[in-house]
Design a protein around this motif. Structure first.
Motif, PDB file in Angstrom:
ATOM      1  N   VAL A   1       0.860  -1.189   0.000  1.00  0.00           N
ATOM      2  CA  VAL A   1       0.000   0.000   0.000  1.00  0.00           C
ATOM      3  C   VAL A   1       0.895   1.238   0.000  1.00  0.00           C
ATOM      4  O   VAL A   1       1.799   1.361   0.843  1.00  0.00           O
ATOM      5  N   THR A   2       0.592   2.135  -0.916  1.00  0.00           N
ATOM      6  CA  THR A   2       1.368   3.372  -1.025  1.00  0.00           C
ATOM      7  C   THR A   2       0.450   4.556  -0.799  1.00  0.00           C
ATOM      8  O   THR A   2      -0.643   4.628  -1.387  1.00  0.00           O
ATOM      9  N   ILE A   3       0.907   5.469   0.067  1.00  0.00           N
ATOM     10  CA  ILE A   3       0.166   6.705   0.334  1.00  0.00           C
ATOM     11  C   ILE A   3       1.121   7.854   0.035  1.00  0.00           C
ATOM     12  O   ILE A   3       2.205   7.938   0.624  1.00  0.00           O
ATOM     13  N   ASN A   4       0.725   8.703  -0.896  1.00  0.00           N
ATOM     14  CA  ASN A   4       1.623   9.759  -1.398  1.00  0.00           C
ATOM     15  C   ASN A   4       2.235  10.565  -0.265  1.00  0.00           C
ATOM     16  O   ASN A   4       1.527  11.055   0.626  1.00  0.00           O
ATOM     17  N   LYS A   5       3.575  10.693  -0.292  1.00  0.00           N
ATOM     18  CA  LYS A   5       4.349  11.551   0.601  1.00  0.00           C
ATOM     19  C   LYS A   5       4.237  11.182   2.070  1.00  0.00           C
ATOM     20  O   LYS A   5       4.664  11.943   2.930  1.00  0.00           O
ATOM     21  N   LEU A   6       3.650  10.009   2.370  1.00  0.00           N
ATOM     22  CA  LEU A   6       3.525   9.619   3.778  1.00  0.00           C
ATOM     23  C   LEU A   6       4.693   8.759   4.232  1.00  0.00           C
ATOM     24  O   LEU A   6       5.172   8.891   5.351  1.00  0.00           O
ATOM     25  N   SER A   7       5.174   7.910   3.341  1.00  0.00           N
ATOM     26  CA  SER A   7       6.287   7.039   3.694  1.00  0.00           C
ATOM     27  C   SER A   7       7.051   6.705   2.424  1.00  0.00           C
ATOM     28  O   SER A   7       6.468   6.516   1.355  1.00  0.00           O
ATOM     29  N   ALA A   8       8.371   6.623   2.547  1.00  0.00           N
ATOM     30  CA  ALA A   8       9.195   6.311   1.382  1.00  0.00           C
ATOM     31  C   ALA A   8       9.020   4.867   0.948  1.00  0.00           C
ATOM     32  O   ALA A   8       9.187   4.546  -0.229  1.00  0.00           O
ATOM     33  N   THR A   9       8.701   3.990   1.878  1.00  0.00           N
ATOM     34  CA  THR A   9       8.511   2.578   1.556  1.00  0.00           C
ATOM     35  C   THR A   9       7.027   2.234   1.680  1.00  0.00           C
ATOM     36  O   THR A   9       6.316   2.796   2.515  1.00  0.00           O
ATOM     37  N   PRO A  10       6.550   1.319   0.842  1.00  0.00           N
ATOM     38  CA  PRO A  10       5.135   0.942   0.921  1.00  0.00           C
ATOM     39  C   PRO A  10       4.797   0.302   2.268  1.00  0.00           C
ATOM     40  O   PRO A  10       5.632  -0.348   2.901  1.00  0.00           O
ATOM     41  N   PHE A  11       3.570   0.458   2.692  1.00  0.00           N
ATOM     42  CA  PHE A  11       3.068  -0.234   3.868  1.00  0.00           C
ATOM     43  C   PHE A  11       2.696  -1.658   3.467  1.00  0.00           C
ATOM     44  O   PHE A  11       2.132  -1.880   2.400  1.00  0.00           O
ATOM     45  N   GLN A  12       3.006  -2.581   4.345  1.00  0.00           N
ATOM     46  CA  GLN A  12       2.704  -3.971   4.056  1.00  0.00           C
ATOM     47  C   GLN A  12       1.363  -4.358   4.690  1.00  0.00           C
ATOM     48  O   GLN A  12       1.084  -4.024   5.840  1.00  0.00           O
ATOM     49  N   GLY A  13       0.559  -5.038   3.919  1.00  0.00           N
ATOM     50  CA  GLY A  13      -0.745  -5.462   4.419  1.00  0.00           C
ATOM     51  C   GLY A  13      -1.125  -6.814   3.849  1.00  0.00           C
ATOM     52  O   GLY A  13      -0.383  -7.422   3.081  1.00  0.00           O
ATOM     53  N   ARG A  14      -2.313  -7.261   4.226  1.00  0.00           N
ATOM     54  CA  ARG A  14      -2.838  -8.521   3.706  1.00  0.00           C
ATOM     55  C   ARG A  14      -4.337  -8.394   3.491  1.00  0.00           C
ATOM     56  O   ARG A  14      -5.005  -7.619   4.188  1.00  0.00           O
ATOM     57  N   VAL A  15      -4.837  -9.168   2.552  1.00  0.00           N
ATOM     58  CA  VAL A  15      -6.275  -9.185   2.306  1.00  0.00           C
ATOM     59  C   VAL A  15      -6.949  -9.839   3.516  1.00  0.00           C
ATOM     60  O   VAL A  15      -6.635 -10.981   3.870  1.00  0.00           O
ATOM     61  N   ALA A  16      -7.840  -9.099   4.167  1.00  0.00           N
ATOM     62  CA  ALA A  16      -8.515  -9.600   5.368  1.00  0.00           C
ATOM     63  C   ALA A  16      -9.928 -10.078   5.084  1.00  0.00           C
ATOM     64  O   ALA A  16     -10.364 -11.100   5.619  1.00  0.00           O
ATOM     65  N   VAL A  17     -10.661  -9.342   4.237  1.00  0.00           N
ATOM     66  CA  VAL A  17     -12.056  -9.679   3.963  1.00  0.00           C
ATOM     67  C   VAL A  17     -12.348  -9.376   2.501  1.00  0.00           C
ATOM     68  O   VAL A  17     -11.912  -8.339   1.983  1.00  0.00           O
ATOM     69  N   VAL A  18     -13.077 -10.265   1.861  1.00  0.00           N
ATOM     70  CA  VAL A  18     -13.635  -9.992   0.537  1.00  0.00           C
ATOM     71  C   VAL A  18     -15.143  -9.886   0.720  1.00  0.00           C
ATOM     72  O   VAL A  18     -15.807 -10.865   1.077  1.00  0.00           O
ATOM     73  N   TYR A  19     -15.687  -8.694   0.522  1.00  0.00           N
ATOM     74  CA  TYR A  19     -17.105  -8.479   0.765  1.00  0.00           C
ATOM     75  C   TYR A  19     -17.932  -9.325  -0.200  1.00  0.00           C
ATOM     76  O   TYR A  19     -17.592  -9.452  -1.380  1.00  0.00           O
ATOM     77  N   PRO A  20     -19.031  -9.909   0.284  1.00  0.00           N
ATOM     78  CA  PRO A  20     -19.790 -10.853  -0.551  1.00  0.00           C
ATOM     79  C   PRO A  20     -20.619 -10.202  -1.647  1.00  0.00           C
ATOM     80  O   PRO A  20     -20.988 -10.861  -2.617  1.00  0.00           O
ATOM     81  N   ALA A  21     -20.944  -8.924  -1.516  1.00  0.00           N
ATOM     82  CA  ALA A  21     -21.807  -8.263  -2.497  1.00  0.00           C
ATOM     83  C   ALA A  21     -21.063  -7.092  -3.126  1.00  0.00           C
ATOM     84  O   ALA A  21     -20.244  -6.428  -2.475  1.00  0.00           O
ATOM     85  N   GLY A  22     -21.338  -6.859  -4.400  1.00  0.00           N
ATOM     86  CA  GLY A  22     -20.680  -5.778  -5.109  1.00  0.00           C
ATOM     87  C   GLY A  22     -21.578  -4.571  -5.280  1.00  0.00           C
ATOM     88  O   GLY A  22     -22.760  -4.586  -4.915  1.00  0.00           O
ATOM     89  N   ALA A  23     -20.979  -3.487  -5.824  1.00  0.00           N
ATOM     90  CA  ALA A  23     -21.744  -2.265  -6.096  1.00  0.00           C
ATOM     91  C   ALA A  23     -22.553  -2.457  -7.373  1.00  0.00           C
ATOM     92  O   ALA A  23     -22.052  -2.927  -8.397  1.00  0.00           O
ATOM     93  N   GLU A  24     -23.811  -2.068  -7.308  1.00  0.00           N
ATOM     94  CA  GLU A  24     -24.704  -2.314  -8.440  1.00  0.00           C
ATOM     95  C   GLU A  24     -24.304  -1.500  -9.655  1.00  0.00           C
ATOM     96  O   GLU A  24     -24.377  -1.985 -10.801  1.00  0.00           O
ATOM     97  N   GLN A  25     -23.886  -0.267  -9.480  1.00  0.00           N
ATOM     98  CA  GLN A  25     -23.583   0.605 -10.610  1.00  0.00           C
ATOM     99  C   GLN A  25     -22.222   0.287 -11.220  1.00  0.00           C
ATOM    100  O   GLN A  25     -22.090   0.122 -12.431  1.00  0.00           O
ATOM    101  N   SER A  26     -21.191   0.195 -10.401  1.00  0.00           N
ATOM    102  CA  SER A  26     -19.842   0.028 -10.923  1.00  0.00           C
ATOM    103  C   SER A  26     -19.450  -1.429 -11.147  1.00  0.00           C
ATOM    104  O   SER A  26     -18.439  -1.709 -11.790  1.00  0.00           O
ATOM    105  N   ARG A  27     -20.233  -2.375 -10.611  1.00  0.00           N
ATOM    106  CA  ARG A  27     -19.914  -3.786 -10.733  1.00  0.00           C
ATOM    107  C   ARG A  27     -18.540  -4.106 -10.139  1.00  0.00           C
ATOM    108  O   ARG A  27     -17.785  -4.905 -10.663  1.00  0.00           O
TER     109      ARG A  27
END
Length: 532
Positions: A392-418
Motif C-alpha cells: 500500500v502506497t500513500i503519497n508523501k507519507l512514507s518512502a517505503t510501501p506499507f505492508q498489508g494482507r487481504v482480510a475480507v472480501v465483501y460478498p456483495a458488489g456495487a450495483e452501478q460500478s460492478r
C-alpha cells in the motif's frame, strides 16, 4: 541488459548496410560482364544475421492494482442514552481515551433523587415482605396447633363419652340386680349357708371351751404354763363371738330385707339411671368437639391466605427492586463512557447543552483499526483470496510501501460500478495512517519463484482467429540454424522485459533480433555483440 540490447541494434544496422552494399556490387559486376554465369553452391547460400539472448530462470509475480480510501473499523459516535443537560465534557479533539473511560457527564440531580426514592421503596417492600413472612409462619403454627388440639379433644371426648356410658350402664345393671335381690329376700340356699355357719361356729366354740377347761386343770396342777391357758381362753372368747355373729346373720337371713334397705336399693337404681342419662347427654359434646375440629381445619385455609400475602409482598419487592435498578441505570447512564480505546476525532456538544438520546457528543476513532478498502473489478475477484500480501502506497507519507494482507472480501458488489470492496489490514503501529486518506495498492495474486524466462521481444504471436492469447513462437539457434518452438506464455517480470514460457529449456539461445521472417532450419549467424 539495456546496454546489451542497444549494442545488438547497432550491430544489426551495420550488418544490414554491409549486406546491401555487397549485393549491389555483385549485381553491377554481373551486368558489366554482359553474360550470366551459374553461381556455385557456396555463393548462393547466405546466412541470416541474428542477435540472441539466453533464457534464464527467475521470479515473476502478478499484481492487481487497486485504489481507494483508508477507513477505520472502530469509528463510532459517542452519545447519551438519556436526555439531559451536559454538566461536563472531559476530552477534546486529539485526546486519547480508553474503553470505558468517562468522557462526559450529565446533570444528575434528578437521577440521584429518583434513586433515593427507589431505594426507600425497596426497603419498605423488604420490611413488608418480612412482616408477611412472620405472619405466615405464625399462622402455620397456630393453624397446625389448633388442628392438633381440636383433634385430640375430639378423640378424648369420644373416648370419655363411650367410657362414661358403658360405666353408667354397668352401674345401673348392678343397682338393679341389688334391688331385685333385696326385694326377693333370702333364698333357701342362703338360709342353709347361714345355718351351716352357726353349726361350724358352735363346734369351734365347743372345742375351744373343752381346750380351755383341760388347760385350766393342767395349770392348777402345775402341768401347763399360765400363758398357754390364756391363749386357749382367748380362742374360746373369739369362737363365742363368731357363734354370735353367725346366729345373728342367720336371724337376718330368716327375717329378710328391711324397708329401709329396699328404699336404699331403689334410690341406688335411680341414681344409676340418672348417671346413665347424663352420660348419654354428654355424647352431644362429641358433635361440639367435631365442630371445633372442622373449624380448626378450616383455619388451615388461612395459611394459603398468608402465603398469598407473602407472594404479593415478594412481587412488590421485585417491582421496587426493578424500579431501583432502572434508577441506578439512569444514574449510570448520566456518565457517558467511551465504547472503545482510541482518539477523539470530533466534539459536537458543550457543557450546558441539552442532549437527546442518540445525538452525537463525541466521535472516537481507533487508529489501530484503520484499514484499506479499495474496490476490485469483478474480472479480478476470482484471483483474490484472504491472506494475500498487499503493498500500500500513500503519497508523501512514507518512502517505503506499507505492508498489508487481504482480510475480507465483501460478498456483495456495487450495483452501478460492478466492483467488489475488499478490506486490507495494515500495520499502523506508528499511527501514521488516518481514516479517509487516499491510497494505492497492489495485491500479489500469483507468484512463480523458479520460472523459465525469455525476453519479451523474442515472442512472435500469430493473429489468426482462434489463436489463444498465451500461445507464441520463438526461434532458438542450434548448430547455426534457426529452430522454431511453440511456447505457452505465463507471467511477465515487473519491468516488462521478460516473460515466463513453457516449452523451452534453461540456457537456450533465444533470437531477439532478426527473428521476423525466419523459417525453421534457416542458416543464421550470430552477431559479434550477441549475448551467448
Amino acid at each position: 541488459m539495456l546496454r546489451r540490447v542497444a549494442t545488438n541494434h547497432t550491430w544489426l544496422a551495420v550488418a544490414a548496410a554491409v549486406v546491401v552494399l555487397v549485393l549491389s556490387s555483385w549485381a553491377l559486376s554481373g551486368c558489366g560482364r554482359g553474360h550470366a554465369q551459374a553461381p556455385t553452391a557456396a555463393a548462393t547460400t547466405t546466412a541470416t544475421p541474428v542477435e540472441v539472448q539466453a533464457s534464464t530462470r527467475g521470479v515473476v509475480t502478478r499484481w492487481v492494482a487497486v485504489s481507494g480510501s483508508l477507513v477505520a473499523l472502530d469509528d463510532v459516535p459517542v452519545s447519551s442514552r438519556v436526555s439531559g443537560r451536559l454538566a461536563r465534557v472531559m476530552v477534546r479533539e486529539g485526546d486519547s481515551v480508553a474503553a470505558g473511560q468517562v468522557v462526559a457527564e450529565l446533570d444528575m440531580a434528578d437521577q440521584r433523587s429518583g434513586l433515593r426514592a427507589a431505594e426507600g421503596a425497596v426497603q419498605a417492600a423488604q420490611a413488608r415482605l418480612e412482616q408477611a413472612k412472620a405472619v405466615h409462619r405464625q399462622q402455620v403454627v397456630t393453624s397446625q396447633s389448633g388442628v392438633k388440639v381440636a383433634s385430640a379433644a375430639y378423640t378424648q371426648q369420644r373416648v370419655t363419652t363411650r367410657t362414661g356410658i358403658e360405666a353408667a350402664q354397668a352401674a345401673l345393671q348392678s343397682a338393679q340386680a341389688q334391688l331385685s335381690q333385696v326385694r326377693e329376700g333370702a333364698r333357701a340356699q342362703d338360709i342353709r349357708r347361714a345355718q351351716e355357719q352357726v353349726t361350724i361356729a358352735q363346734a369351734q366354740l365347743d372345742k375351744a371351751q373343752a381346750d380351755s377347761a383341760r388347760y385350766r386343770r393342767l395349770t392348777t396342777q402345775g402341768a401347763a404354763a399360765k400363758a398357754t391357758l390364756e391363749q386357749y381362753e382367748t380362742a374360746e372368747r373369739v369362737t363365742q363371738a363368731q357363734l354370735r355373729a353367725a346366729q345373728e346373720a342367720l336371724s337376718l337371713v330368716k327375717e329378710g330385707a328391711r324397708s329401709q334397705e329396699v328404699i336404699q336399693a331403689e334410690q341406688a337404681v335411680r341414681q344409676a339411671e340418672e348417671r346413665l342419662r347424663q352420660a348419654k347427654a354428654a355424647a352431644a359434646m362429641d358433635d361440639v368437639r367435631a365442630a371445633d375440629l372442622e373449624s380448626a381445619k378450616a383455619g388451615m385455609a388461612q395459611i394459603d391466605v398468608r402465603a398469598a400475602d407473602v407472594q404479593a409482598a415478594r412481587a412488590a419487592l421485585h417491582q421496587a427492586q426493578s424500579s431501583a435498578a432502572i434508577s441506578r441505570k439512569a444514574l449510570a447512564d448520566a456518565f457517558i463512557r467511551s465504547p472503545l480505546s482510541g482518539q477523539i476525532a470530533s466534539r459536537t456538544a458543550e457543557p450546558g447543552q441539552v442532549v437527546s438520546p442518540g445525538a452525537p457528543i463525541l466521535r472516537v476513532v481507533a487508529l489501530n483499526s484503520v484499514g484499506f478498502e479499495p474496490a476490485v473489478p469483478a474480472r479480478e475477484l476470482a484471483s483474490i483470496r484472504v491472506g494475500q500480501p498487499v503493498e500500500v502506497t500513500i503519497n508523501k507519507l512514507s518512502a517505503t510501501p506499507f505492508q498489508g494482507r487481504v482480510a475480507v472480501v465483501y460478498p456483495a458488489g456495487a450495483e452501478q460500478s460492478r466492483t467488489f470492496t475488499i478490506r486490507i489490514s495494515i500495520d499502523n503501529k506508528r499511527g501514521l495512517l488516518r481514516p479517509e486518506m487516499f491510497a494505492r495498492g497492489r495485491i500479489q495474486v500469483e507468484q512463480h519463484a523458479d520460472a523459465l524466462l525469455v525476453p519479451k521481444d523474442a515472442l512472435l504471436r500469430d493473429t489468426a482467429e482462434g489463436t489463444r492469447e498465451d500461445q507464441a513462437r520463438v526461434f532458438t539457434v542450434e548448430n547455426g540454424k534457426a529452430v522454431e518452438h511453440q511456447v505457452v506464455t505465463g507471467l511477465e517480470s515487473e519491468d516488462g522485459q521478460w516473460v515466463e514460457v513453457r516449452g523451452l529449456t534453461e540456457g537456450a539461445q533465444i533470437v531477439v533480433e532478426g527473428q521476423h521472417g525466419l523459417t525453421d532450419g534457416e542458416q543464421v549467424t550470430i552477431g559479434t555483440g550477441a549475448t551467448k
